[in-house]
Design a protein around this motif. Structure first.
Motif, PDB file in Angstrom:
ATOM      1  N   SER A 107       0.840  -1.346   0.257  1.00  0.00           N
ATOM      2  CA  SER A 107       0.260  -0.282  -0.159  1.00  0.00           C
ATOM      3  C   SER A 107       0.680   1.478  -0.059  1.00  0.00           C
ATOM      4  O   SER A 107       0.724   2.166  -0.683  1.00  0.00           O
ATOM      5  CB  SER A 107      -0.994   0.096   1.166  1.00  0.00           C
ATOM      6  OG  SER A 107      -1.818   1.204   1.312  1.00  0.00           O
ATOM      7  N   GLU A 140      -6.083  -4.984  -4.240  1.00  0.00           N
ATOM      8  CA  GLU A 140      -7.438  -4.864  -4.390  1.00  0.00           C
ATOM      9  C   GLU A 140      -8.017  -6.478  -3.329  1.00  0.00           C
ATOM     10  O   GLU A 140      -8.570  -6.427  -2.175  1.00  0.00           O
ATOM     11  CB  GLU A 140      -7.716  -4.547  -5.144  1.00  0.00           C
ATOM     12  CG  GLU A 140      -9.713  -3.948  -5.104  1.00  0.00           C
ATOM     13  CD  GLU A 140     -10.242  -3.483  -5.423  1.00  0.00           C
ATOM     14  OE1 GLU A 140     -11.616  -2.871  -5.760  1.00  0.00           O
ATOM     15  OE2 GLU A 140      -9.953  -3.567  -7.109  1.00  0.00           O
ATOM     16  N   ALA A 143      -6.510  -7.018   0.468  1.00  0.00           N
ATOM     17  CA  ALA A 143      -6.853  -6.352   1.313  1.00  0.00           C
ATOM     18  C   ALA A 143      -8.597  -6.332   1.398  1.00  0.00           C
ATOM     19  O   ALA A 143      -8.774  -6.395   2.180  1.00  0.00           O
ATOM     20  CB  ALA A 143      -6.878  -4.129   0.344  1.00  0.00           C
ATOM     21  N   ARG A 148      -9.017  -5.296   4.228  1.00  0.00           N
ATOM     22  CA  ARG A 148      -8.634  -3.824   5.029  1.00  0.00           C
ATOM     23  C   ARG A 148      -8.600  -2.944   3.306  1.00  0.00           C
ATOM     24  O   ARG A 148      -7.856  -2.910   2.477  1.00  0.00           O
ATOM     25  CB  ARG A 148      -7.380  -3.462   5.401  1.00  0.00           C
ATOM     26  CG  ARG A 148      -6.991  -4.429   6.157  1.00  0.00           C
ATOM     27  CD  ARG A 148      -6.234  -4.344   7.180  1.00  0.00           C
ATOM     28  NE  ARG A 148      -5.202  -5.101   8.463  1.00  0.00           N
ATOM     29  CZ  ARG A 148      -4.150  -5.083   9.071  1.00  0.00           C
ATOM     30  NH1 ARG A 148      -3.069  -5.060   8.267  1.00  0.00           N
ATOM     31  NH2 ARG A 148      -4.028  -5.964  10.269  1.00  0.00           N
ATOM     32  N   SER A 150      -9.446  -0.109   0.239  1.00  0.00           N
ATOM     33  CA  SER A 150      -9.717   0.348   0.183  1.00  0.00           C
ATOM     34  C   SER A 150     -10.295   0.921  -1.585  1.00  0.00           C
ATOM     35  O   SER A 150      -9.570   1.451  -2.330  1.00  0.00           O
ATOM     36  CB  SER A 150      -8.542   1.148   0.366  1.00  0.00           C
ATOM     37  OG  SER A 150      -7.877   0.608  -0.637  1.00  0.00           O
ATOM     38  N   ARG A 152     -12.021   3.068  -2.570  1.00  0.00           N
ATOM     39  CA  ARG A 152     -12.167   4.592  -3.212  1.00  0.00           C
ATOM     40  C   ARG A 152     -10.531   4.994  -3.904  1.00  0.00           C
ATOM     41  O   ARG A 152     -10.606   5.225  -5.354  1.00  0.00           O
ATOM     42  CB  ARG A 152     -12.442   5.491  -2.585  1.00  0.00           C
ATOM     43  CG  ARG A 152     -13.957   6.082  -1.797  1.00  0.00           C
ATOM     44  CD  ARG A 152     -14.119   7.232  -1.168  1.00  0.00           C
ATOM     45  NE  ARG A 152     -12.926   6.612   0.396  1.00  0.00           N
ATOM     46  CZ  ARG A 152     -13.079   8.428   1.600  1.00  0.00           C
ATOM     47  NH1 ARG A 152     -14.146   9.309   1.091  1.00  0.00           N
ATOM     48  NH2 ARG A 152     -12.089   7.648   2.881  1.00  0.00           N
ATOM     49  N   ARG A 153      -9.308   4.673  -3.198  1.00  0.00           N
ATOM     50  CA  ARG A 153      -8.405   4.486  -3.585  1.00  0.00           C
ATOM     51  C   ARG A 153      -8.159   3.466  -5.038  1.00  0.00           C
ATOM     52  O   ARG A 153      -7.710   4.325  -6.517  1.00  0.00           O
ATOM     53  CB  ARG A 153      -6.991   4.267  -3.371  1.00  0.00           C
ATOM     54  CG  ARG A 153      -5.532   4.604  -4.015  1.00  0.00           C
ATOM     55  CD  ARG A 153      -4.578   4.572  -2.660  1.00  0.00           C
ATOM     56  NE  ARG A 153      -4.348   3.551  -2.627  1.00  0.00           N
ATOM     57  CZ  ARG A 153      -3.225   2.819  -2.064  1.00  0.00           C
ATOM     58  NH1 ARG A 153      -2.067   3.803  -1.862  1.00  0.00           N
ATOM     59  NH2 ARG A 153      -2.495   1.606  -1.327  1.00  0.00           N
TER      60      ARG A 153
END
Length: 418
Positions: A107, A140, A143, A148, A150, A152-153
């Motif tokens: 990340s 992704e 994650a 975990r 993320s 939006r990113r």
């Protein structure tokens, strides 16, 4: 610890996924310790130096190798999945409980790439962006598995890079994807990973269209492999670039398997067999251990960008080795290519010595890998030589591929026993 064989050295090709995973962890620690650093000392960032020994300012003066960082990200994701408790081991950080996890480093690396690339993920080369798109897709998924996410990113990255691929995949020359923003070369290095990206993001029609173009324009039926590309000269004349590179075959293979279907799977089998026939070390060439080189060791392509080529091919051969839709002989061949190459690179490693220049960055006792499986690292990377990131990522990728092959084999054996 890896159990040694009778002469006190670890087997080149161990039987268990756990042994391969331990080797991959050693490679992961070596690369992250030797090359990893913050960008401009900024917290929350991570980036890999392109060569060691070197200083931070010296590294910033060197060319920006965006796509090397993308493959570094892919390797960290591999280690991150293993940290979740795969390959027959309980959940455990690759670098110990007090150090950042592979997922955390990955990340931070995405942040570092964006900052180093002038606050954008857009690059002049579409193949570079495709490699990053593929690795961030895998990040992704890691994650999500780690709980975990993320979103939006990841959504921003996908949207930004998909627009680039859409603009580069045109009807010029009948299809395919341009290599760079100069738009004078359509080639396998860009078209294949973009096709794989489209396949993995659900745009199956575009992915298949790109594969169809590769088959029509760049597949060499005599050898069963894909040529490099079609260049457009200023006069409008097109020139076929007939070079065959190891890494070009990898993402084509990945896209064929991702899309599936009879024709794609048959072509995937053809590619695996052709790689074994044409892209391996010749018989009797010698390897890092001094014994004759078996034909199941992949050819490597030196240093620089070429230092990544064979590792990329090994990554996608592992997918073929584990794909039950392929004939057994093809899966066996793919597995042998992966483990043979990883085993040769492992056998030829040398350990960083206390007091040598590399020890200022890495840790004494950690491995440095050769960029040529027929020669030991003590020859290719002597104590005074600069070591390039690309070649060390290649060995790490090959070892991660071997973990994947061995873990799938162990799972299949367990199911068979039950």
């Amino acid at each position: 610890m890896i159990q040694p064989d009778a002469d006190g050295t670890p087997d080149a090709i161990p039987a268990s996924a756990t042994a391969w995973a331990e080797r991959a962890d050693e490679a992961a620690r070596s690369v992250t310790h030797l090359f990893g650093q913050r960008l401009f000392f900024l917290p929350g960032t991570h980036l890999a130096a392109t060569a060691r020994p070197s200083g931070r300012i010296e590294n910033l003066r060197r060319p920006w190798h965006y796509w090397w960082q993308a493959h570094y990200l892919d390797c960290l994701v591999d280690a991150g999945f293993r940290e979740l408790g795969r390959a027959g081991r309980p959940p455990e950080k690759f670098d110990g409980g007090t150090r950042p996890s592979a997922g955390q480093l990955a990340s931070r690396l995405v942040t570092g790439i964006r900052l180093r690339n002038f606050l954008t993920f857009v690059n002049h080369y579409y193949d570079d962006m495709a490699w990053l798109a593929l690795s961030t897709l895998r990040l992704e998924r890691l994650a999500e598995d780690s709980r975990r996410p993320s979103p939006r990113r990841q959504e921003r990255i996908r949207k930004s890079l998909t627009l680039q691929f859409d603009s580069a995949s045109t009807d010029d020359l009948g299809g395919g994807t341009f290599w760079s923003t100069q738009r004078d070369f359509k080639n396998t290095p860009a078209t294949a990973p973009v096709a794989l990206y489209y396949a993995r993001t659900g745009n199956l029609a575009k992915a298949q269209a790109l594969l169809d173009w590769l088959d029509a324009r760049l597949f060499d039926p005599a050898r069963g492999l894909y040529l490099d590309g079609v260049r457009v000269r200023s006069t409008g004349e097109t020139v076929l670039e007939e070079a065959i590179y190891t890494y070009n075959q990898g993402p084509v293979l990945g896209a064929l398997l991702e899309l599936g279907g009879t024709a794609n799977l048959e072509r995937a089998s053809t590619v695996v067999r052709a790689v074994a026939a044409h892209l391996t070390v010749p018989e009797g060439g010698g390897n890092a251990t001094g014994s004759p080189a078996p034909s199941m060791i992949l050819r490597c392509d030196g240093t620089g960008d070429g230092g990544l080529f064979t590792g990329i091919l090994a990554r996608y051969l592992a997918l073929a080795a584990n794909d039950q839709r392929l004939p057994e002989d093809v899966r066996t061949t793919a597995a042998g290519l992966v483990t043979g190459t990883a085993g040769a690179l492992w056998a030829g490693r040398r350990l960083i010595a206390a007091g040598e220049p590399l020890a200022r960055h890495g840790r004494a006792g950690e491995p440095v890998f050769s960029f040529e499986p027929r020669r030991p690292a003590s020859d290719t990377y002597s104590l005074d030589a600069a070591v390039e990131l690309s070649t060390q990522l290649q060995a790490w990728m090959a070892l991660e591929a071997a973990v994947s092959v061995a873990a799938a084999s162990a799972t299949a054996a367990t199911k068979g026993a039950n």
